[in-house]
Every structure is written in structure tokens, then in C-alpha cells.
Design a protein around this motif. Structure first.
Motif, PDB file in Angstrom:
ATOM      1  N   HIS A 168       0.839  -1.036   0.125  1.00  0.00           N
ATOM      2  CA  HIS A 168      -0.070  -0.161   0.103  1.00  0.00           C
ATOM      3  C   HIS A 168       0.880   1.369  -0.138  1.00  0.00           C
ATOM      4  N   ALA A 169       1.780   1.217   0.671  1.00  0.00           N
ATOM      5  CA  ALA A 169       2.806   2.267   0.725  1.00  0.00           C
ATOM      6  C   ALA A 169       3.522   2.723  -0.451  1.00  0.00           C
ATOM      7  N   GLY A 170       3.879   1.639  -1.212  1.00  0.00           N
ATOM      8  CA  GLY A 170       4.379   1.653  -2.460  1.00  0.00           C
ATOM      9  C   GLY A 170       3.250   2.368  -3.238  1.00  0.00           C
ATOM     10  N   LEU A 171       2.223   1.877  -3.455  1.00  0.00           N
ATOM     11  CA  LEU A 171       1.322   2.426  -4.470  1.00  0.00           C
ATOM     12  C   LEU A 171       0.853   3.982  -3.981  1.00  0.00           C
ATOM     13  N   VAL A 172       0.894   4.358  -2.593  1.00  0.00           N
ATOM     14  CA  VAL A 172       0.678   5.549  -2.465  1.00  0.00           C
ATOM     15  C   VAL A 172       1.685   6.389  -2.817  1.00  0.00           C
ATOM     16  N   SER A 173       3.043   6.148  -2.702  1.00  0.00           N
ATOM     17  CA  SER A 173       4.431   7.119  -2.853  1.00  0.00           C
ATOM     18  C   SER A 173       4.483   7.060  -4.356  1.00  0.00           C
ATOM     19  N   ALA A 174       4.016   6.058  -5.383  1.00  0.00           N
ATOM     20  CA  ALA A 174       4.232   6.105  -6.806  1.00  0.00           C
ATOM     21  C   ALA A 174       3.456   7.556  -7.225  1.00  0.00           C
ATOM     22  N   ARG A 175       4.333   7.910  -8.353  1.00  0.00           N
ATOM     23  CA  ARG A 175       3.753   9.015  -8.994  1.00  0.00           C
ATOM     24  C   ARG A 175       3.946   8.795 -10.413  1.00  0.00           C
ATOM     25  N   GLU A 176       3.051   9.533 -11.232  1.00  0.00           N
ATOM     26  CA  GLU A 176       2.796   9.448 -12.563  1.00  0.00           C
ATOM     27  C   GLU A 176       3.955  10.318 -13.281  1.00  0.00           C
ATOM     28  N   GLY A 177       4.592   9.865 -14.377  1.00  0.00           N
ATOM     29  CA  GLY A 177       5.750  10.886 -14.968  1.00  0.00           C
ATOM     30  C   GLY A 177       7.093   9.891 -14.871  1.00  0.00           C
ATOM     31  N   VAL A 178       8.301  10.457 -14.988  1.00  0.00           N
ATOM     32  CA  VAL A 178       9.470   9.881 -15.165  1.00  0.00           C
ATOM     33  C   VAL A 178       9.832   9.670 -13.839  1.00  0.00           C
ATOM     34  N   GLN A 179      10.826   8.720 -13.770  1.00  0.00           N
ATOM     35  CA  GLN A 179      11.399   8.280 -12.410  1.00  0.00           C
ATOM     36  C   GLN A 179      13.046   8.525 -12.467  1.00  0.00           C
ATOM     37  N   VAL A 180      13.443   9.338 -11.623  1.00  0.00           N
ATOM     38  CA  VAL A 180      14.997   9.691 -11.575  1.00  0.00           C
ATOM     39  C   VAL A 180      15.563   9.574 -10.117  1.00  0.00           C
ATOM     40  N   GLY A 181      14.632   9.181  -9.277  1.00  0.00           N
ATOM     41  CA  GLY A 181      15.050   9.002  -7.738  1.00  0.00           C
ATOM     42  C   GLY A 181      15.588  10.178  -7.155  1.00  0.00           C
ATOM     43  N   GLU A 182      15.925  10.255  -5.759  1.00  0.00           N
ATOM     44  CA  GLU A 182      16.145  11.327  -4.856  1.00  0.00           C
ATOM     45  C   GLU A 182      17.431  12.164  -5.401  1.00  0.00           C
ATOM     46  N   ARG A 183      17.425  13.444  -5.145  1.00  0.00           N
ATOM     47  CA  ARG A 183      18.305  14.048  -5.196  1.00  0.00           C
ATOM     48  C   ARG A 183      19.520  13.774  -4.558  1.00  0.00           C
ATOM     49  N   SER A 184      20.910  14.141  -4.949  1.00  0.00           N
ATOM     50  CA  SER A 184      22.038  13.589  -4.415  1.00  0.00           C
ATOM     51  C   SER A 184      22.284  14.017  -2.943  1.00  0.00           C
TER      52      SER A 184
ATOM     53  N   ASP B 109      23.835  13.873 -15.302  1.00  0.00           N
ATOM     54  CA  ASP B 109      22.965  14.794 -14.552  1.00  0.00           C
ATOM     55  C   ASP B 109      22.227  15.365 -16.064  1.00  0.00           C
ATOM     56  N   GLU B 110      22.908  15.407 -17.332  1.00  0.00           N
ATOM     57  CA  GLU B 110      22.278  15.832 -18.478  1.00  0.00           C
ATOM     58  C   GLU B 110      20.911  14.683 -19.003  1.00  0.00           C
ATOM     59  N   THR B 111      21.364  13.523 -18.864  1.00  0.00           N
ATOM     60  CA  THR B 111      20.261  12.486 -18.952  1.00  0.00           C
ATOM     61  C   THR B 111      18.896  12.737 -18.008  1.00  0.00           C
ATOM     62  N   GLU B 112      19.231  13.062 -16.878  1.00  0.00           N
ATOM     63  CA  GLU B 112      18.221  13.191 -15.648  1.00  0.00           C
ATOM     64  C   GLU B 112      17.327  14.622 -16.138  1.00  0.00           C
ATOM     65  N   ALA B 113      18.080  15.606 -16.427  1.00  0.00           N
ATOM     66  CA  ALA B 113      17.483  16.877 -16.944  1.00  0.00           C
ATOM     67  C   ALA B 113      16.769  16.633 -18.104  1.00  0.00           C
ATOM     68  N   ASP B 114      16.937  15.671 -19.166  1.00  0.00           N
ATOM     69  CA  ASP B 114      16.219  15.381 -20.195  1.00  0.00           C
ATOM     70  C   ASP B 114      14.871  14.715 -20.056  1.00  0.00           C
ATOM     71  N   LEU B 115      15.078  13.917 -19.087  1.00  0.00           N
ATOM     72  CA  LEU B 115      13.890  13.138 -18.831  1.00  0.00           C
ATOM     73  C   LEU B 115      12.699  14.278 -17.594  1.00  0.00           C
ATOM     74  N   VAL B 116      13.479  14.854 -16.864  1.00  0.00           N
ATOM     75  CA  VAL B 116      12.506  15.907 -16.071  1.00  0.00           C
ATOM     76  C   VAL B 116      12.155  16.835 -17.006  1.00  0.00           C
ATOM     77  N   GLY B 117      12.764  17.519 -17.879  1.00  0.00           N
ATOM     78  CA  GLY B 117      12.514  18.482 -18.726  1.00  0.00           C
ATOM     79  C   GLY B 117      11.266  17.971 -19.709  1.00  0.00           C
ATOM     80  N   MET B 118      11.446  16.862 -20.228  1.00  0.00           N
ATOM     81  CA  MET B 118      10.204  15.994 -21.088  1.00  0.00           C
ATOM     82  C   MET B 118       8.795  16.235 -20.124  1.00  0.00           C
ATOM     83  N   GLU B 119       8.961  15.800 -18.657  1.00  0.00           N
ATOM     84  CA  GLU B 119       7.847  15.812 -17.890  1.00  0.00           C
ATOM     85  C   GLU B 119       7.305  17.454 -17.769  1.00  0.00           C
ATOM     86  N   LEU B 120       8.041  18.018 -17.435  1.00  0.00           N
ATOM     87  CA  LEU B 120       7.720  19.599 -17.218  1.00  0.00           C
ATOM     88  C   LEU B 120       7.097  20.065 -18.754  1.00  0.00           C
ATOM     89  N   ALA B 121       7.617  19.886 -19.641  1.00  0.00           N
ATOM     90  CA  ALA B 121       6.879  20.111 -21.072  1.00  0.00           C
ATOM     91  C   ALA B 121       5.674  19.773 -21.266  1.00  0.00           C
TER      92      ALA B 121
END
Length: 264
Positions: free
Chosen positions: A11-27, A192-204
């Protein structure tokens, strides 16, 4: 009891799941450097850069149609930034256009955005493509890649200083202020560049811009790269790799785009 714990975990996993790209926590390295100091340093450098550019009459005025276009696209992207970084709500966002042949754009910590006319004119970017470029650059700021790099440098400096103190060799390493002075010329890692690609795609996509514009954007970038690599490509992954990563992420972002309100 075991089955109950397993149910709670699922249940916790379902609640914490988000729609969109998955890139993990910030460093965790980013936490070694105060965000306020990084953002203040960025604001100071951005102001100095604009002052120097104005001295050369290289900053577009507010009446410039391309600048108005950039600011309109930014206004559509920014509301979706806070989910990636709560600090973004308090940022004093700025968007400026610099007259230069460079194929380049950036977003400094704290939401300080700049585009060069070269990237707009030479690549003839559509609004969707501009949104992908801008989303990518905003993503660097949201994911605090500059702060992470500074944190890693600080960690190295701390280790070096401990050794020098033990052996009496004096102080070694850069201060946070000295590291912060390099924000305008900072190079990110390929990860970093690959992560920015994915997050940027989601923002757009969430802002109503077609994420598939990333494919056409990097096709144009590849063509521009045939003779001499644009500055914007200096540390970026190869276009084929990047396009493949974007294609793989399309199922995560296209549903967001389909439901999004289209820009007017």
C-alpha cells in the motif's frame, strides 16, 4: 502478522508512486552546501552577466517578440516546477534573451534563465522545442545539479583539509564562494544531462507541450553538430543515445501531455 506487514508495504508503494518519469532522490552531496548561498551566488552572477551584456547592447528589450515568446513559455512551465523542488515556489524567476551566435541556453540555481539568439535562429525552434530546451535547463536547477557538484568539491576539500591539518601542510581546497563563482561555466555530468532530459520532458508535457519535440530537437542538434559541436552539446550524451532514452520515456510522459491544457 507477516502478511499484514507485506500489505502495508504494498500500500505504501502504491501511495508513494507518482505518474511521470522516475529519476530517484536528489544527491546527498547537495546538502553539504546551503541552497541559499548557491542561489544568492547565482543571482549575483546573473546580474553581472546582464550588466556586461547590456554594455554591449546584447540584451533583448521587453518589446522583443522572441523574448516575449520565451517568457510566455516559461510562465507555462514554472507552475509545474514546485513538485520537483519546493524551493522553486520562492524563486525570483527571470528570463532574458542575449544576442549571440552561440547555440546555448541555461537556467542557473534560483530560476535565472537565459537563451542565446543563436539557438533560436540557427535551429529554428518551434514552441514545443523551446519548451523542451527550457524544461531541460530548468530541470538542472530543480534537481540542484550545480549544488551537488559544489557539494562534491566541498567534500573533497574537507577530506584534504583534514589530512593537511594532521600533517601540518596548511589549508587546501576552494571555499564555497570560490566554487559558486564558477556557476556560469559549470559543466554537468552525462548522468545529470540525462536526468535533465527526462525531467524537462515531463515539465513540458504537463505544461501542454508535445514531449516528442525532444526527438526533432535532437535531430536538429545532431545536424548542427556535423561541423563543430555547439557549446550546448559540450558534455551532453550523443544524440542517438539521448533520442533512445527519450523514446523509452515516452509512455511515462505522453499521457500527461494528452491530458494537459494546451498553450494558447
Amino acid at each position: 502478522m507477516a502478511w499484514l506487514l507485506a500489505l502495508v508495504a504494498v500500500h505504501a508503494g502504491l501511495v508513494s508512486a507518482r505518474e511521470g518519469v522516475q529519476v530517484g532522490e536528489r544527491s546527498a552531496f547537495a546538502k553539504l552546501v546551503p541552497a541559499e548561498e548557491v542561489e544568492a551566488s547565482a543571482a549575483q552572477q546573473y546580474k553581472q552577466m546582464l550588466s556586461q551584456a547590456r554594455g554591449k547592447q546584447a540584451v533583448a528589450t521587453s518589446q522583443n517578440a522572441q523574448l516575449q515568446r520565451l517568457r510566455r513559455i516559461a510562465q507555462q512551465l514554472i507552475p509545474f516546477a514546485q513538485e520537483w523542488n519546493p524551493r522553486a515556489k520562492e524563486w525570483q524567476w527571470e528570463v532574458n534573451l542575449l544576442r549571440s551566435d552561440q547555440v546555448n541556453a541555461f537556467c542557473m540555481p534560483g530560476g535565472k534563465i537565459a537563451f542565446y539568439t543563436g539557438i533560436l535562429d540557427k535551429l529554428q525552434l518551434t514552441d514545443d522545442e523551446v519548451a523542451l530546451v527550457m524544461g531541460h535547463e530548468i530541470a538542472h536547477a530543480l534537481r540542484e545539479h550545480a549544488r551537488e557538484r559544489m557539494g562534491k568539491t566541498a567534500a573533497t576539500g574537507i577530506g584534504a583539509n583534514l589530512i593537511t591539518q594532521i600533517f601540518g601542510l596548511g589549508q587546501v581546497g576552494q571555499s564555497i564562494t570560490e566554487m559558486g563563482a564558477q556557476l556560469l561555466t559549470l559543466r554537468f555530468s552525462r548522468e545529470d544531462e540525462t536526468e535533465a532530459d527526462l525531467v524537462g520532458m515531463e515539465l513540458a508535457a504537463r505544461a501542454g507541450f508535445n514531449p516528442r519535440a525532444g526527438i526533432s530537437l535532437w535531430t536538429k542538434m545532431a545536424q548542427a553538430n556535423r561541423n563543430a559541436p555547439p557549446q550546448w552539446l559540450s558534455t551532453h550524451p550523443a544524440s542517438d543515445t539521448r533520442i533512445g532514452d527519450m523514446e523509452a520515456a515516452m509512455p511515462d510522459v505522453e499521457p500527461l501531455y494528452q491530458r494537459a491544457k494546451r498553450p494558447q
